[in-house]
Design a protein around this motif. Structure first.
Motif, PDB file in Angstrom:
ATOM      1  N   VAL A 166       0.827  -1.210   0.000  1.00 23.87           N
ATOM      2  CA  VAL A 166       0.000   0.000   0.000  1.00 23.87           C
ATOM      3  C   VAL A 166       0.863   1.263   0.000  1.00 23.87           C
ATOM      4  CG1 VAL A 166      -1.968  -1.143   1.084  1.00 23.87           C
ATOM      5  CG2 VAL A 166      -0.233  -0.072   2.528  1.00 23.87           C
ATOM      6  N   LEU A 167       2.026   1.201   0.637  1.00 22.30           N
ATOM      7  CA  LEU A 167       2.899   2.378   0.641  1.00 22.30           C
ATOM      8  C   LEU A 167       3.452   2.659  -0.759  1.00 22.30           C
ATOM      9  CD1 LEU A 167       4.815   1.844   4.014  1.00 22.30           C
ATOM     10  CD2 LEU A 167       2.977   3.468   3.526  1.00 22.30           C
ATOM     11  N   LEU A 168       3.879   1.597  -1.449  1.00 19.05           N
ATOM     12  CA  LEU A 168       4.345   1.779  -2.826  1.00 19.05           C
ATOM     13  C   LEU A 168       3.208   2.246  -3.730  1.00 19.05           C
ATOM     14  CD1 LEU A 168       6.695  -1.316  -3.297  1.00 19.05           C
ATOM     15  CD2 LEU A 168       7.366   1.089  -3.234  1.00 19.05           C
ATOM     16  N   ALA A 169       2.017   1.701  -3.484  1.00 18.42           N
ATOM     17  CA  ALA A 169       0.864   2.106  -4.295  1.00 18.42           C
ATOM     18  C   ALA A 169       0.566   3.590  -4.116  1.00 18.42           C
ATOM     19  CB  ALA A 169      -0.357   1.265  -3.916  1.00 18.42           C
ATOM     20  N   LEU A 170       0.691   4.086  -2.899  1.00 19.59           N
ATOM     21  CA  LEU A 170       0.462   5.512  -2.658  1.00 19.59           C
ATOM     22  C   LEU A 170       1.456   6.368  -3.443  1.00 19.59           C
ATOM     23  CD1 LEU A 170      -0.257   5.568   1.190  1.00 19.59           C
ATOM     24  CD2 LEU A 170      -1.863   6.120  -0.639  1.00 19.59           C
ATOM     25  N   VAL A 171       2.717   5.940  -3.450  1.00 16.89           N
ATOM     26  CA  VAL A 171       3.744   6.705  -4.170  1.00 16.89           C
ATOM     27  C   VAL A 171       3.482   6.678  -5.673  1.00 16.89           C
ATOM     28  CG1 VAL A 171       6.199   6.834  -4.702  1.00 16.89           C
ATOM     29  CG2 VAL A 171       5.463   6.331  -2.370  1.00 16.89           C
ATOM     30  N   PHE A 172       3.283   5.474  -6.219  1.00 17.38           N
ATOM     31  CA  PHE A 172       3.094   5.347  -7.663  1.00 17.38           C
ATOM     32  C   PHE A 172       1.817   6.046  -8.126  1.00 17.38           C
ATOM     33  CE2 PHE A 172       5.683   1.146  -7.856  1.00 17.38           C
ATOM     34  CZ  PHE A 172       6.842   1.889  -7.692  1.00 17.38           C
ATOM     35  N   ALA A 173       0.729   5.843  -7.379  1.00 13.72           N
ATOM     36  CA  ALA A 173      -0.535   6.466  -7.773  1.00 13.72           C
ATOM     37  C   ALA A 173      -0.451   7.984  -7.653  1.00 13.72           C
ATOM     38  CB  ALA A 173      -1.674   5.925  -6.917  1.00 13.72           C
ATOM     39  N   GLY A 174       0.271   8.471  -6.651  1.00 15.15           N
ATOM     40  CA  GLY A 174       0.432   9.918  -6.515  1.00 15.15           C
ATOM     41  C   GLY A 174       1.182  10.521  -7.690  1.00 15.15           C
ATOM     42  N   ILE A 175       2.266   9.852  -8.106  1.00 12.53           N
ATOM     43  CA  ILE A 175       3.012  10.334  -9.273  1.00 12.53           C
ATOM     44  C   ILE A 175       2.156  10.234 -10.532  1.00 12.53           C
ATOM     45  CG2 ILE A 175       5.039   9.934 -10.714  1.00 12.53           C
ATOM     46  CD1 ILE A 175       6.477   8.888  -8.242  1.00 12.53           C
ATOM     47  N   GLY A 176       1.428   9.118 -10.649  1.00 12.94           N
ATOM     48  CA  GLY A 176       0.565   8.943 -11.814  1.00 12.94           C
ATOM     49  C   GLY A 176      -0.516  10.002 -11.890  1.00 12.94           C
ATOM     50  N   LEU A 177      -1.071  10.385 -10.742  1.00  8.05           N
ATOM     51  CA  LEU A 177      -2.113  11.410 -10.734  1.00  8.05           C
ATOM     52  C   LEU A 177      -1.558  12.770 -11.153  1.00  8.05           C
ATOM     53  CD1 LEU A 177      -5.103  11.770 -10.127  1.00  8.05           C
ATOM     54  CD2 LEU A 177      -4.500  12.347  -7.771  1.00  8.05           C
ATOM     55  N   SER A 178      -0.324  13.048 -10.762  1.00  9.47           N
ATOM     56  CA  SER A 178       0.285  14.316 -11.181  1.00  9.47           C
ATOM     57  C   SER A 178       0.510  14.338 -12.695  1.00  9.47           C
ATOM     58  CB  SER A 178       1.605  14.526 -10.443  1.00  9.47           C
ATOM     59  OG  SER A 178       2.572  13.571 -10.838  1.00  9.47           O
ATOM     60  N   LYS A 179       0.820  13.172 -13.278  1.00  8.81           N
ATOM     61  CA  LYS A 179       0.980  13.100 -14.734  1.00  8.81           C
ATOM     62  C   LYS A 179      -0.357  13.323 -15.438  1.00  8.81           C
ATOM     63  CE  LYS A 179       3.624  10.027 -16.587  1.00  8.81           C
ATOM     64  NZ  LYS A 179       4.215   8.732 -16.987  1.00  8.81           N
ATOM     65  N   VAL A 180      -1.428  12.800 -14.836  1.00  9.92           N
ATOM     66  CA  VAL A 180      -2.752  13.004 -15.420  1.00  9.92           C
ATOM     67  C   VAL A 180      -3.105  14.489 -15.416  1.00  9.92           C
ATOM     68  CG1 VAL A 180      -5.214  12.595 -15.058  1.00  9.92           C
ATOM     69  CG2 VAL A 180      -3.606  10.696 -14.871  1.00  9.92           C
ATOM     70  N   ARG A 181      -2.835  15.148 -14.310  1.00  7.96           N
ATOM     71  CA  ARG A 181      -3.183  16.563 -14.198  1.00  7.96           C
ATOM     72  C   ARG A 181      -2.368  17.440 -15.150  1.00  7.96           C
ATOM     73  NH1 ARG A 181      -3.638  17.066  -7.569  1.00  7.96           N
ATOM     74  NH2 ARG A 181      -5.695  16.062  -7.386  1.00  7.96           N
ATOM     75  N   SER A 182      -1.154  16.996 -15.478  1.00  5.57           N
ATOM     76  CA  SER A 182      -0.326  17.781 -16.391  1.00  5.57           C
ATOM     77  C   SER A 182      -0.578  17.425 -17.852  1.00  5.57           C
ATOM     78  CB  SER A 182       1.153  17.574 -16.053  1.00  5.57           C
ATOM     79  OG  SER A 182       1.530  16.220 -16.249  1.00  5.57           O
TER      80      SER A 182
END
Length: 262
Positions: free
Chosen positions: A55-71
Motif C-alpha cells: 500500500v505504501l508503494l501504491a500511494l507513491v506510484f498512484a500519486g506520481i501517476g495522478l500528477s501526470k494526469v493533471r499535467s
C-alpha cells in the motif's frame, strides 16, 4: 571541391506529420495493481503484514501517476484514482490491525508468578507457580479452573466418526469464565499441554469437535460474567503423563500455568 547535397521534393499538400506518442501512465497502472493487492492482503490476519509495503508503494506510484494526469501527460485518471483509494483503505486497515495487536498485548498480561489475585465474585486466583487441579488461574479477562484430567484414551467417538489417536488422547476438563466487560472467544487451539521434558503439545480441536459432546473448545464465544465447561483434547505419545497445561485467553496472551502432576 563542391560537396553534393541531395535535393528532396517539397512537402506536398497530402503530407501529414506523424502523430505524437499517446499519453502513458505506467506508474498509475502499477499503483492500481499494488493498491488492489495491498487491500486484499490487509484483510488477512498475520500474513497481512505484507500489505504494508504494497500500500505504501501504491500511494507513491498512484500519486506520481495522478500528477501526470493533471499535467496532461496521461489519460488513465480513473484507474489511478482507484489505485489511490485502494491504497488508502488498505493502509487504514493495516493501522487498525496494528492498533488491535498492540491493545491485545497490553491488556492480556497474566497473573505474575508467585502472586495471588481475586476475580470478580470472590473467586480466589491461585499463584501460577503453585496452581493445580481445582485451582483458578487468570490470563487476561479469562479465569480457568482445571477440574479433571483423563489419560491413555486410544480413540474417541463411535462408528464412522471414530478417531484413532496417533499415540493416546489426554482429555483436560476446564471451566472458563469471562471476567471482562465484553464478549470474548475461547479457542482450544490456543492451549498447550506440557510434559516433564518441556515438550509442548497443541490441542486437537477437530477431534474434540467431532467426537466429544459439548466440548465447547473449538470456537466458543463467552459473554461477560458467563462460564463454559470445556474439554481440551491432546494427542500425545502413548504412555506419556502430562505435567502441566498452559492456558491462554488469546494467542497473544502470556498464559497461566497449571500443574497436572499429582
Amino acid at each position: 571541391m563542391t560537396q553534393y547535397m541531395p535535393q528532396y521534393p517539397p512537402v506536398g499538400p497530402g503530407y501529414y506529420a506523424p502523430p505524437p506518442p499517446p499519453p502513458q501512465n505506467g506508474l498509475g497502472t502499477a499503483g492500481f495493481v499494488l493498491g488492489l493487492l495491498g487491500l486484499l492482503f490487509s484483510f488477512i490476519p498475520l500474513i497481512g503484514v505484507i500489505a504494508w509495503p504494497l500500500v505504501l508503494l501504491a500511494l507513491v506510484f498512484a500519486g506520481i501517476g495522478l500528477s501526470k494526469v493533471r499535467s496532461g501527460r496521461a489519460t488513465n485518471k480513473g484507474l489511478t484514482i482507484a489505485g489511490l483509494v485502494c491504497a488508502v483503505i488498505g493502509l487504514l486497515i493495516c493501522i487498525l490491525y496494528a492498533a488491535a495487536f498492540s491493545a491485545a498485548l497490553s491488556t492480556t498480561s497474566p497473573t505474575p508468578l508467585g502472586t495471588s489475585a481475586q476475580a470478580p465474585g470472590g473467586v480466589q486466583i491461585a499463584p501460577a507457580a503453585s496452581a493445580g487441579i481445582g485451582d483458578t488461574v487468570q490470563d487476561g479477562f479469562f479465569t480457568f479452573t482445571v477440574t479433571d484430567v483423563k489419560t491413555g484414551i486410544q480413540a474417541l467417538g463411535e462408528s464412522f466418526l471414530r478417531t484413532e489417536a496417533q499415540g493416546s488422547y489426554v482429555l483436560v476438563d476446564v471451566t472458563v469464565t469471562n471476567t471482562g466487560t465484553e464478549a470474548a472467544t475461547f479457542l482450544g487451539g490456543n492451549q498447550t499441554l506440557l510434559d516433564a521434558q518441556g515438550r509442548e503439545f497443541e490441542a486437537d480441536s477437530s477431534a474434540a469437535l467431532m467426537n466429544v459432546p459439548d466440548s465447547e473448545s473449538f470456537f466458543t464465544e463467552i459473554n461477560p460474567g458467563n462460564s463454559v465447561d470445556g474439554v481440551l483434547v491432546f494427542d500425545v505419545p502413548e504412555g506419556l503423563s502430562p505435567t502441566a497445561i498452559e492456558l491462554h485467553e488469546s494467542m497473544f496472551s502470556g498464559g497461566a500455568l497449571v500443574s497436572l502432576a499429582g
